[in-house]
Design a protein around this motif. Structure first.
Motif, mmCIF file in Angstrom:
data_model
loop_
_atom_site.group_PDB
_atom_site.id
_atom_site.type_symbol
_atom_site.label_atom_id
_atom_site.label_comp_id
_atom_site.label_asym_id
_atom_site.label_seq_id
_atom_site.Cartn_x
_atom_site.Cartn_y
_atom_site.Cartn_z
ATOM 1 N N ILE A 89 55.539 -3.808 30.858
ATOM 2 C CA ILE A 89 54.842 -5.051 29.984
ATOM 3 C C ILE A 89 55.826 -5.851 29.191
ATOM 4 N N GLY A 90 55.986 -7.086 29.314
ATOM 5 C CA GLY A 90 56.556 -7.971 28.532
ATOM 6 C C GLY A 90 57.327 -8.910 29.156
ATOM 7 N N GLU A 91 58.175 -9.983 29.035
ATOM 8 C CA GLU A 91 58.661 -9.939 27.689
ATOM 9 C C GLU A 91 57.812 -10.379 26.635
ATOM 10 N N THR A 92 57.823 -9.452 25.488
ATOM 11 C CA THR A 92 56.745 -9.552 24.449
ATOM 12 C C THR A 92 57.774 -9.300 23.023
ATOM 13 N N GLY A 93 57.269 -9.749 21.868
ATOM 14 C CA GLY A 93 58.118 -9.432 20.997
ATOM 15 C C GLY A 93 57.770 -10.472 19.596
ATOM 16 N N LEU A 94 58.846 -10.571 18.920
ATOM 17 C CA LEU A 94 58.785 -11.850 17.886
ATOM 18 C C LEU A 94 60.219 -12.631 17.881
ATOM 19 N N ASP A 95 60.378 -14.063 18.072
ATOM 20 C CA ASP A 95 61.223 -14.886 17.870
ATOM 21 C C ASP A 95 60.910 -15.740 16.798
ATOM 22 N N PHE A 96 61.413 -15.545 15.629
ATOM 23 C CA PHE A 96 61.664 -16.514 14.205
ATOM 24 C C PHE A 96 62.576 -17.507 14.247
ATOM 25 N N ASN A 97 63.448 -17.520 15.325
ATOM 26 C CA ASN A 97 64.745 -18.462 15.537
ATOM 27 C C ASN A 97 64.070 -19.884 15.446
ATOM 28 N N ARG A 98 63.314 -20.341 16.375
ATOM 29 C CA ARG A 98 62.706 -21.668 16.426
ATOM 30 C C ARG A 98 61.123 -21.802 16.092
ATOM 31 N N ASN A 99 60.662 -20.680 16.254
ATOM 32 C CA ASN A 99 59.058 -20.733 15.981
ATOM 33 C C ASN A 99 58.431 -21.685 16.942
ATOM 34 N N TYR A 100 58.740 -21.638 18.299
ATOM 35 C CA TYR A 100 58.060 -22.417 19.257
ATOM 36 C C TYR A 100 56.442 -22.214 19.222
ATOM 37 N N SER A 101 56.132 -20.971 19.086
ATOM 38 C CA SER A 101 54.701 -20.512 18.653
ATOM 39 C C SER A 101 54.596 -20.038 17.244
ATOM 40 N N PRO A 102 53.560 -20.275 16.507
ATOM 41 C CA PRO A 102 53.348 -20.040 15.110
ATOM 42 C C PRO A 102 53.427 -18.377 15.099
ATOM 43 N N VAL A 103 54.009 -18.096 13.988
ATOM 44 C CA VAL A 103 54.232 -16.495 13.762
ATOM 45 C C VAL A 103 52.925 -15.892 13.881
ATOM 46 N N GLU A 104 51.821 -16.290 13.538
ATOM 47 C CA GLU A 104 50.467 -15.670 13.584
ATOM 48 C C GLU A 104 50.192 -15.196 15.252
ATOM 49 N N ALA A 105 50.429 -16.398 15.921
ATOM 50 C CA ALA A 105 50.310 -16.395 17.420
ATOM 51 C C ALA A 105 50.976 -15.254 18.063
ATOM 52 N N GLN A 106 52.397 -15.287 17.551
ATOM 53 C CA GLN A 106 53.345 -14.501 18.195
ATOM 54 C C GLN A 106 52.980 -13.069 17.883
ATOM 55 N N GLU A 107 52.582 -12.655 16.540
ATOM 56 C CA GLU A 107 52.118 -11.469 16.024
ATOM 57 C C GLU A 107 51.028 -10.936 16.649
ATOM 58 N N PHE A 108 50.057 -11.762 17.074
ATOM 59 C CA PHE A 108 48.948 -11.311 17.978
ATOM 60 C C PHE A 108 49.168 -10.879 19.318
ATOM 61 N N ALA A 109 49.848 -11.923 20.049
ATOM 62 C CA ALA A 109 50.437 -11.639 21.314
ATOM 63 C C ALA A 109 51.108 -10.522 21.406
ATOM 64 N N PHE A 110 52.052 -9.927 20.393
ATOM 65 C CA PHE A 110 52.795 -8.847 20.551
ATOM 66 C C PHE A 110 51.990 -7.719 20.458
ATOM 67 N N ARG A 111 51.073 -7.669 19.389
ATOM 68 C CA ARG A 111 50.088 -6.611 19.194
ATOM 69 C C ARG A 111 49.173 -6.158 20.316
ATOM 70 N N GLN A 112 48.743 -7.318 20.985
ATOM 71 C CA GLN A 112 47.941 -7.195 22.024
ATOM 72 C C GLN A 112 48.661 -6.514 23.362
ATOM 73 N N GLN A 113 49.725 -7.044 23.410
ATOM 74 C CA GLN A 113 50.950 -6.467 24.457
ATOM 75 C C GLN A 113 51.119 -4.841 24.212
ATOM 76 N N MET A 114 51.285 -4.594 23.045
ATOM 77 C CA MET A 114 51.704 -3.145 22.885
ATOM 78 C C MET A 114 50.377 -2.292 23.244
ATOM 79 N N GLU A 115 49.317 -2.734 22.582
ATOM 80 C CA GLU A 115 48.021 -2.101 23.141
ATOM 81 C C GLU A 115 48.025 -2.203 24.682
ATOM 82 N N LEU A 116 48.393 -3.072 25.212
ATOM 83 C CA LEU A 116 48.315 -2.841 26.788
ATOM 84 C C LEU A 116 49.111 -2.020 27.290
ATOM 85 N N ALA A 117 50.414 -1.913 26.871
ATOM 86 C CA ALA A 117 51.566 -0.944 27.411
ATOM 87 C C ALA A 117 50.993 0.366 27.086
#
Ligand SMILES: [Zn+2]
Length: 262
Positions: free
Chosen positions: A93-121
């Motif tokens: 499952i992935g790729e997933t995680g966090l990328d605060f370098n350019r924040n193409y997606s807001p931090v909250e959205a990144q954290e939510f998607a990351f959490r969900q994909q950890m759950e899925l894995a």
């Protein structure tokens, strides 16, 4: 010749997809028998699975939503990824995680998607393929919450600090090393750090078409990276670990097979 598995190839990218047979052929000649096609969105993960059907002996895939695309993670995404992951070629499952370098997606959205994909894995008992850039502290904090429930995980394209590396090794992560190590300016710290990675936790990847190794001679006129250049990464890691190339090739091959259950 050393047999290798490239654990991170963006093979759905136009620049590689447009010359698929050539890319596959040149990889084979270079000893890169198998590769892992990275899925970075729902649509892209589907394309990755389609590529695996063209080369079932040589390609496997990940399916996931990259932190850049985390804003696209909706209520239906978990179920869609779960369905895609039923394909036998999907090995992580992935790729997933966090990328605060350019924040193409807001931090909250990144954290939510990351959490969900950890759950899925965790729920599918599949390994997790992670991306982290300029987000180590938050990333490792979130990872610690889930680590016990996730079988194996790799921090792919590792380019971070010693502190980050030590944190990942404490959490028994695999570490993916790319041609970043071939960069005579940006790769200096990584060249020192690869000595710290245990023999059974190192994975090699090109992250093609990105990160063309800067020490390739001659430089391809296209400037496009491809899996055929993985031996360049292997050589550099072996050099900086003070290890025989054949030994490192064999260790990383075994690690890739163990990680992706090949
Ligand atoms: Zn990445």
């Amino acid at each position: 010749m050393n047999r290798l598995i490239d654990v991170g190839v963006n093979l759905t990218n136009k620049s590689l997809r447009g010359d698929l047979d050539g890319v596959m052929q040149r990889a084979l000649i270079a000893g890169v028998d198998q590769m892992v096609v990275t899925g970075t969105s729902i649509a892209d993960s589907l394309k990755a699975i389609e590529l695996c059907r063209l080369y079932p002996e040589r390609l496997i895939a990940t399916c996931g939503i990259h932190p850049h695309h985390a804003s696209d993670y909706t209520k239906t995404s978990y179920g869609e990824l779960e369905t895609l992951a039923q394909n036998d070629c999907v090995r992580a499952i992935g790729e997933t995680g966090l990328d605060f370098n350019r924040n193409y997606s807001p931090v909250e959205a990144q954290e939510f998607a990351f959490r969900q994909q950890m759950e899925l894995a965790a729920s599918l008992a599949k390994p997790l393929f992670c991306h982290q850039r300029d987000a180590h502290r938050r990333f490792v904090e979130m990872l610690r919450e889930y680590r016990d429930r996730i079988s194996r995980l790799v921090v792919h394209c590792f380019t971070d600090s010693r502190e980050a590396l030590v944190d990942y090794l404490d959490l028994d992560c695999y570490i993916g090393i790319t041609g970043w190590i071939c960069d005579e300016r940006r790769g200096l710290e990584l060249q020192q750090l690869v000595k710290l990675i245990p023999d059974d936790r190192l994975l090699l990847e090109t992250d093609a078409p990105y990160l063309l190794p800067r020490n390739l001679k001659p430089k391809p006129s296209s400037r496009i990276n491809e899996p055929a250049y993985l031996p360049q990464v292997l050589d550099m890691v072996a050099f900086h670990q003070g290890k025989a190339v054949e030994l490192l090739a064999n260790q990383s091959l075994q690690n890739s097979r163990r990680f992706f259950d090949l």
